[in-house]
Motif scaffolding. Structure first.
Motif, PDB file in Angstrom:
ATOM      1  N   CYS A   3     -99.331 -39.541  44.942  1.00  0.00           N
ATOM      2  CA  CYS A   3     -99.328 -39.970  46.215  1.00  0.00           C
ATOM      3  C   CYS A   3     -98.609 -38.749  46.925  1.00  0.00           C
ATOM      4  N   ASN A   6    -101.409 -35.945  47.594  1.00  0.00           N
ATOM      5  CA  ASN A   6    -102.316 -36.410  48.506  1.00  0.00           C
ATOM      6  C   ASN A   6    -101.865 -36.458  50.034  1.00  0.00           C
ATOM      7  N   GLY A   7    -100.339 -37.026  50.204  1.00  0.00           N
ATOM      8  CA  GLY A   7     -99.694 -36.478  51.438  1.00  0.00           C
ATOM      9  C   GLY A   7     -99.631 -35.366  51.912  1.00  0.00           C
ATOM     10  N   GLN A  10    -102.987 -34.000  52.984  1.00  0.00           N
ATOM     11  CA  GLN A  10    -103.548 -34.672  54.284  1.00  0.00           C
ATOM     12  C   GLN A  10    -102.687 -33.974  55.606  1.00  0.00           C
ATOM     13  N   VAL A 161     -97.736 -41.511  59.904  1.00  0.00           N
ATOM     14  CA  VAL A 161     -99.274 -41.550  59.231  1.00  0.00           C
ATOM     15  C   VAL A 161    -100.010 -40.630  60.168  1.00  0.00           C
ATOM     16  N   ASP A 164    -105.823 -44.115  58.093  1.00  0.00           N
ATOM     17  CA  ASP A 164    -105.504 -45.256  57.369  1.00  0.00           C
ATOM     18  C   ASP A 164    -105.385 -44.828  56.010  1.00  0.00           C
ATOM     19  N   SER A 165    -104.625 -45.714  55.323  1.00  0.00           N
ATOM     20  CA  SER A 165    -104.381 -45.616  53.662  1.00  0.00           C
ATOM     21  C   SER A 165    -104.643 -47.107  53.110  1.00  0.00           C
ATOM     22  N   LEU A 170    -101.139 -42.606  49.733  1.00  0.00           N
ATOM     23  CA  LEU A 170    -100.467 -41.496  50.328  1.00  0.00           C
ATOM     24  C   LEU A 170     -98.917 -41.798  50.555  1.00  0.00           C
ATOM     25  N   GLN A 172     -95.901 -40.805  53.098  1.00  0.00           N
ATOM     26  CA  GLN A 172     -95.537 -40.300  54.407  1.00  0.00           C
ATOM     27  C   GLN A 172     -94.038 -40.443  54.799  1.00  0.00           C
ATOM     28  N   ARG A 213     -94.500 -44.702  50.049  1.00  0.00           N
ATOM     29  CA  ARG A 213     -95.807 -44.746  49.578  1.00  0.00           C
ATOM     30  C   ARG A 213     -96.795 -45.539  50.487  1.00  0.00           C
TER      31      ARG A 213
END
Length: 214
Positions: A3, A6-7, A10, A161, A164-165, A170, A172, A213
């Motif tokens: 995660c 992934n963040g 993004q 953010v 959407d998650s 993700l 953040q 998360r």
């Protein structure tokens, strides 16, 4: 399922959108194998569907009221049947009083994340909730935080953010407006000492670096 990575991807903004399959681990290997056969062996055209062709992760089994009633008759627990607003009000009161609630509804989630159909609920504002869940229910290290569940339209009020998650994949940061003031030398403290501080208004879900998360 990384995660944090992934963040970061993004936040870098190198892609207009990112999609992370919710069972991107051993359980998702079957999906990958099926897709590989579909595209490579059968030479089908790949046509991605936005935003999410899976349309949710609730792909597992579900249990109807009759089946649940049969189990209640078999094991004879003390129970009360509530529905609708009465149920939600009761659960909200339990959570506000510091209790832990097991939430069971609909079809089971596909993948490792509990996404509201097979979930353990607790009040993230409670400073004791993290330890309670870890030591008495999850049986794991007391420092490990839990993930917040928040309405998509309200997420930006609490977290940094950018999209959407829906699958809790993700990481953040908690917004500064919800963080608590910490010692100036906080970042230099040993890990064990950092864990002793309440870092935000939601201590049960805030990591030591003020992230969560989502």
């Amino acid at each position: 399922l990384n995660c944090v990575a992934n963040g970061v991807i993004q936040n870098e903004g190198i892609f207009e959108e990112i999609y992370i399959q919710p069972a991107a681990g051993d359980a998702g290997g079957a999906v990958g194998a099926a897709l590989a056969a579909h595209y490579l062996y059968f030479e089908k055209q790949r046509l991605p569907q936005k935003p999410d062709s899976m349309k949710g992760a609730y792909l597992g089994p579900e249990f109807h009221e009759f089946e649940i009633q049969q189990q209640l008759k078999k094991f004879k627990p003390v129970y009360e049947k509530l529905e609708g607003k009465a149920l939600y009000a009761k659960v909200a009161d339990w959570l506000a009083d510091g209790n832990v609630v097991g939430w069971f509804q609909g079809r089971m989630e596909f993948g490792p994340r509990a996404l509201g159909n097979r979930s353990i609920l607790g009040d993230p504002r409670n400073p004791d909730m993290q330890n309670k869940l870890n030591l008495k229910i999850k049986y794991r290290e007391s420092f490990r935080p839990f993930a917040p569940s928040v309405l998509a339209e309200d997420a930006h009020e609490y977290f940094e953010v950018k999209s959407d998650s829906p699958y809790m994949l993700l990481v953040q940061e908690v917004r500064k407006s919800h963080r608590k003031e910490l010692p100036k030398n906080y970042h230099k403290l040993p890990l064990r000492e950092k864990l002793a501080f309440e870092r935000s208004e939601f201590p049960a879900i805030t990591h030591i670096d003020f992230s969560a998360r989502i």
